[in-house]
Design a protein around this motif. Structure first.
Motif, PDB file in Angstrom:
ATOM      1  N   LEU A   1       0.828  -1.206   0.000  1.00 36.96           N
ATOM      2  CA  LEU A   1       0.000   0.000   0.000  1.00 36.96           C
ATOM      3  C   LEU A   1       0.865   1.260   0.000  1.00 36.96           C
ATOM      4  O   LEU A   1       0.600   2.213  -0.745  1.00 36.96           O
ATOM      5  N   ALA A   2       1.897   1.272   0.850  1.00 37.13           N
ATOM      6  CA  ALA A   2       2.767   2.451   0.914  1.00 37.13           C
ATOM      7  C   ALA A   2       3.450   2.697  -0.425  1.00 37.13           C
ATOM      8  O   ALA A   2       3.532   3.843  -0.900  1.00 37.13           O
ATOM      9  N   GLY A   3       3.913   1.628  -1.055  1.00 35.91           N
ATOM     10  CA  GLY A   3       4.565   1.787  -2.360  1.00 35.91           C
ATOM     11  C   GLY A   3       3.615   2.298  -3.416  1.00 35.91           C
ATOM     12  O   GLY A   3       3.974   3.133  -4.248  1.00 35.91           O
ATOM     13  N   ALA A   4       2.372   1.798  -3.385  1.00 40.33           N
ATOM     14  CA  ALA A   4       1.385   2.240  -4.378  1.00 40.33           C
ATOM     15  C   ALA A   4       1.019   3.706  -4.185  1.00 40.33           C
ATOM     16  O   ALA A   4       0.847   4.455  -5.155  1.00 40.33           O
ATOM     17  N   ILE A   5       0.902   4.141  -2.919  1.00 39.26           N
ATOM     18  CA  ILE A   5       0.580   5.549  -2.665  1.00 39.26           C
ATOM     19  C   ILE A   5       1.735   6.441  -3.080  1.00 39.26           C
ATOM     20  O   ILE A   5       1.547   7.488  -3.713  1.00 39.26           O
ATOM     21  N   GLU A   6       2.954   6.040  -2.742  1.00 40.44           N
ATOM     22  CA  GLU A   6       4.119   6.852  -3.099  1.00 40.44           C
ATOM     23  C   GLU A   6       4.262   6.990  -4.612  1.00 40.44           C
ATOM     24  O   GLU A   6       4.679   8.028  -5.121  1.00 40.44           O
ATOM     25  N   GLY A   7       3.908   5.960  -5.355  1.00 38.22           N
ATOM     26  CA  GLY A   7       4.055   6.008  -6.806  1.00 38.22           C
ATOM     27  C   GLY A   7       2.933   6.723  -7.518  1.00 38.22           C
ATOM     28  O   GLY A   7       3.054   7.057  -8.699  1.00 38.22           O
ATOM     29  N   ALA A   8       1.819   6.980  -6.802  1.00 37.30           N
ATOM     30  CA  ALA A   8       0.653   7.596  -7.446  1.00 37.30           C
ATOM     31  C   ALA A   8       0.849   9.099  -7.609  1.00 37.30           C
ATOM     32  O   ALA A   8       1.589   9.739  -6.876  1.00 37.30           O
ATOM     33  N   THR A   9       0.150   9.651  -8.594  1.00 36.97           N
ATOM     34  CA  THR A   9       0.163  11.092  -8.823  1.00 36.97           C
ATOM     35  C   THR A   9      -0.935  11.787  -8.027  1.00 36.97           C
ATOM     36  O   THR A   9      -0.768  12.919  -7.581  1.00 36.97           O
ATOM     37  N   VAL A  10      -2.061  11.095  -7.842  1.00 44.24           N
ATOM     38  CA  VAL A  10      -3.189  11.691  -7.123  1.00 44.24           C
ATOM     39  C   VAL A  10      -3.831  10.624  -6.245  1.00 44.24           C
ATOM     40  O   VAL A  10      -3.851   9.435  -6.593  1.00 44.24           O
TER      41      VAL A  10
END
Length: 635
Positions: free
Chosen positions: A58-67
């Motif tokens: 989850l942390a990796g997905a949030i960090e990689g997201a633009t919004v």
């Protein structure tokens, strides 16, 4: 059974992180399927592989997201997972869009995170309006897919605005960086500012200057609302995606009625920023129906990409108007000129930056000399460089150069001739007009400038000071009060305010204003000189003389030292010491203040009227004033 949407996105393109409660899956999954059909990439928790550590994924997905997109409901705000995800996104400064599925009261922690960020009320809007708002909100942060299956055509210009249309007023908003990274935010300011400069040269196209739009930097934009707020017919809104050295810029021009006037995507690299700006300007002009030959051909200002990037970064720093960013901007511009000694625009902007430092922050001799060198280098490369002529005008009208009124006015006039949008040159020319007694000409300049830059703190202050010179005390005080509402820490307003109330005859208010001004500028010689005049009007001779003696003895170099001399001469005149007042008046005349109409109407010079020496001085000043009107009147 709830049908799952298409699988989460995996890749390096910008995507949306979706936060939701599983209790709302029946509502959220159809929304995700619709987002996919519209070409948006998204990630949701179905992207976690079996056996993978959930918090890390989850942390990796949030960090990689633009919004970060959150579907808000009563279940979502009660979900510990949603709270953790939103808190983590908030800490990573992710762009945030909230869709309310139902009426929901936010707990304090989530209310702090969401604040006034963009919210869309799914449960209160009709389907069409809801879909439009979601697409508009997300497109501010991410680009939709353009593969064959999800091809999205750039809309054709809906209208063509003829080049002679009176409604050709435009504002270019600060660009939005969709892939933010430290040190690259300057692109948002620099590219918008550069585009404004290019478009401002077009006949019949009225483009607002940077200072009018700077307030919208870093904000989620309601383009049509801003267009109405600024009173323009068109708004240009652009976003930047940056991957390494590659740039992709999406530009839209929208009419105030909501019609798309121009929409295009431009691609380039950090080494081709100037040509990219040209391409954006050319496309806009073409879509507006403005003949391309109307824009003068301009060659690249430098062939050194690193120098040009430093130039843009330095320019962005100067827009912050504080001593630290000004210092940094100067160093960046110096480095740009070191990389390319023939970079005229960098020399011109460097001259402006150093003059800003000398006049506003550190009035020291070495800054004035450094400014002279930068001006010389810019004008040697290009005698028509408006920035250098503007800086030269300000430099000529300074304590370091003896307030050379006529040469300064000529230099500022050249800056406006070479760049008709040079609002600062117009404002500073008005300031000199005020000092030499061309009060009507000063008002014309200031009113023209305020139409374009109503937030400019100096233009408003100068206009209030002009009201004071014309002895309209009520208007002057109203102008200063309005200035303090917009700029509560403005040094000049605080320091000069007690002078206005003193001339208005309100001695109690003057004492209060002096005390307030001393909080901003303790022991300032200008404040001391006003205090001296206050004591003189109260008949306290010893205190008056002590105050002006301290004011005149101050070693700090100040641009308004002739005003200190004016106040000191007023003290001597009020106290009947005319033998001291008259020589001091001659000094300040030679020091940049040959102001015939102001001296003629000054109530504190009552004891000087009828004296042969004063009459002779006023005759000389009237002749000089007439010569100023002959050369500069009505300009």
């Amino acid at each position: 059974m709830i049908q799952q949407p298409p699988p989460p996105y995996e890749g390096s393109e910008p995507y949306i992180f979706v936060c939701y409660s599983h209790d709302d899956a029946a509502l959220v999954y159809p929304e995700l399927a619709w987002l996919d059909s519209e070409g948006f990439r998204y990630w949701y928790d179905e992207g976690i592989a079996p056996g993978e550590y959930w918090p890390e994924a989850l942390a990796g997905a949030i960090e990689g997201a633009t919004v970060f997109l959150m579907f808000i409901s009563r279940s979502a705000v009660d979900s510990e997972f949603c709270l953790r995800e939103s808190t983590f996104a908030f800490g990573r400064q992710k762009s945030f869009v909230a869709i309310y599925l139902e009426e929901t009261t936010l707990p304090r922690g989530l209310e702090l995170i969401i604040g006034d960020r963009q919210a869309i009320l799914r449960h209160k809007q009709d389907e069409l309006r809801y879909r439009e708002k979601v697409i508009g909100a997300l497109e501010q942060h991410v680009e939709r897919r353009r593969d064959p299956e999800h091809a999205i055509q750039d809309p054709e210009p809906a209208i063509r605005v003829p080049k002679t249309a009176a409604s050709n007023t435009m504002a270019v908003l600060p660009f939005r960086l969709l892939t933010p990274s430290p040190g690259e935010e300057y692109l948002c300011t620099a590219l918008a500012d550069a585009l404004i400069g290019k478009l401002a040269t077009i006949p019949n196209l009225d483009v607002l200057p940077w200072v009018r739009v700077a307030q919208y930097a870093g904000q989620s934009t309601d383009a049509l609302g801003i267009a109405r707020e600024l009173g323009v017919q068109m708004i240009v809104d652009a976003s930047i995606q940056k991957l390494g050295a590659e740039l992709r810029i999406h530009v839209q021009a929208i009419s105030v009625e909501g019609q798309v006037v121009s929409a295009a995507r431009h691609e380039g690299t950090m080494t081709s920023l100037f040509s990219l700006q040209d391409a954006i300007a050319d496309q806009l002009l073409s879509d507006l129906g403005i003949e391309m030959q109307a824009r003068p051909e301009v060659s690249s200002p430098t062939n050194n990409p690193a120098a040009y990037e430093l130039y843009l970064q330095g320019t962005e720093r100067l827009n912050q108007y504080n001593i630290w960013d000004t210092r940094t901007g100067i160093e960046m511009l110096r480095n740009a000129t070191s990389l390319d000694p023939d970079f005229t625009e960098a020399w011109g902007r460097l001259a402006e930056a150093i003059v800003q430092m000398a006049f506003t922050f550190e009035p020291e001799e070495h800054w004035f000399r450094a400014a002279e060198q930068a001006i010389h280098n810019a004008l040697e490369l290009d005698p028509t460089n408006a920035s250098a002529h503007y800086a030269n005008g300000r430099l000529l009208w300074s304590p370091a150069n003896g307030y050379r009124n006529r040469p300064a006015l000529r230099s500022l006039a050249r800056a406006m001739r070479f760049d008709p949008t040079a609002d600062q040159a117009r404002i500073w020319q008005a300031l000199i007009f005020m000092h030499v007694g061309l009060l009507d000409e000063a008002r014309t300049n200031l009113q023209a400038a305020i139409v374009r830059v109503p937030e400019d703190p100096m233009a408003g202050f100068f206009l209030a000071h002009l009201d004071h010179y014309e002895r309209d005390h009520e208007a002057a005080i109203a102008g200063l009060d309005q200035g303090l509402l917009r700029h509560p820490a403005n040094y000049y307003i605080h320091v000069f305010y007690p002078l206005i109330t003193l001339y208005a005859g309100d001695l109690a208010a003057t004492e209060t204003r002096i005390a307030a001004a001393e909080q901003f500028a303790p022991n300032d010689p200008m404040i001391l000189s006003i205090e001296g005049l206050l004591w003189a009007k109260r008949g306290e001779e010893a205190r008056a003389l002590e105050a002006i003696t301290r004011a005149q003895a101050a070693e700090v170099p100040v641009i308004h030292r002739h005003h200190i001399g004016h106040n000191a001469a007023s003290v001597y005149a009020v106290l009947g010491q005319t033998d001291k007042a008259l020589p001091l008046l001659r000094e300040i005349v030679a020091d940049g203040l040959p102001n015939y109409p102001v001296f003629d109407s000054d109530p504190h010079f009552k004891n000087l009227h009828g004296l042969p020496e004063f009459n002779a001085l006023m005759s000389e000043l009237e002749l000089d004033w007439q010569e100023f009107k002959t050369e500069f009147g009505g300009k």
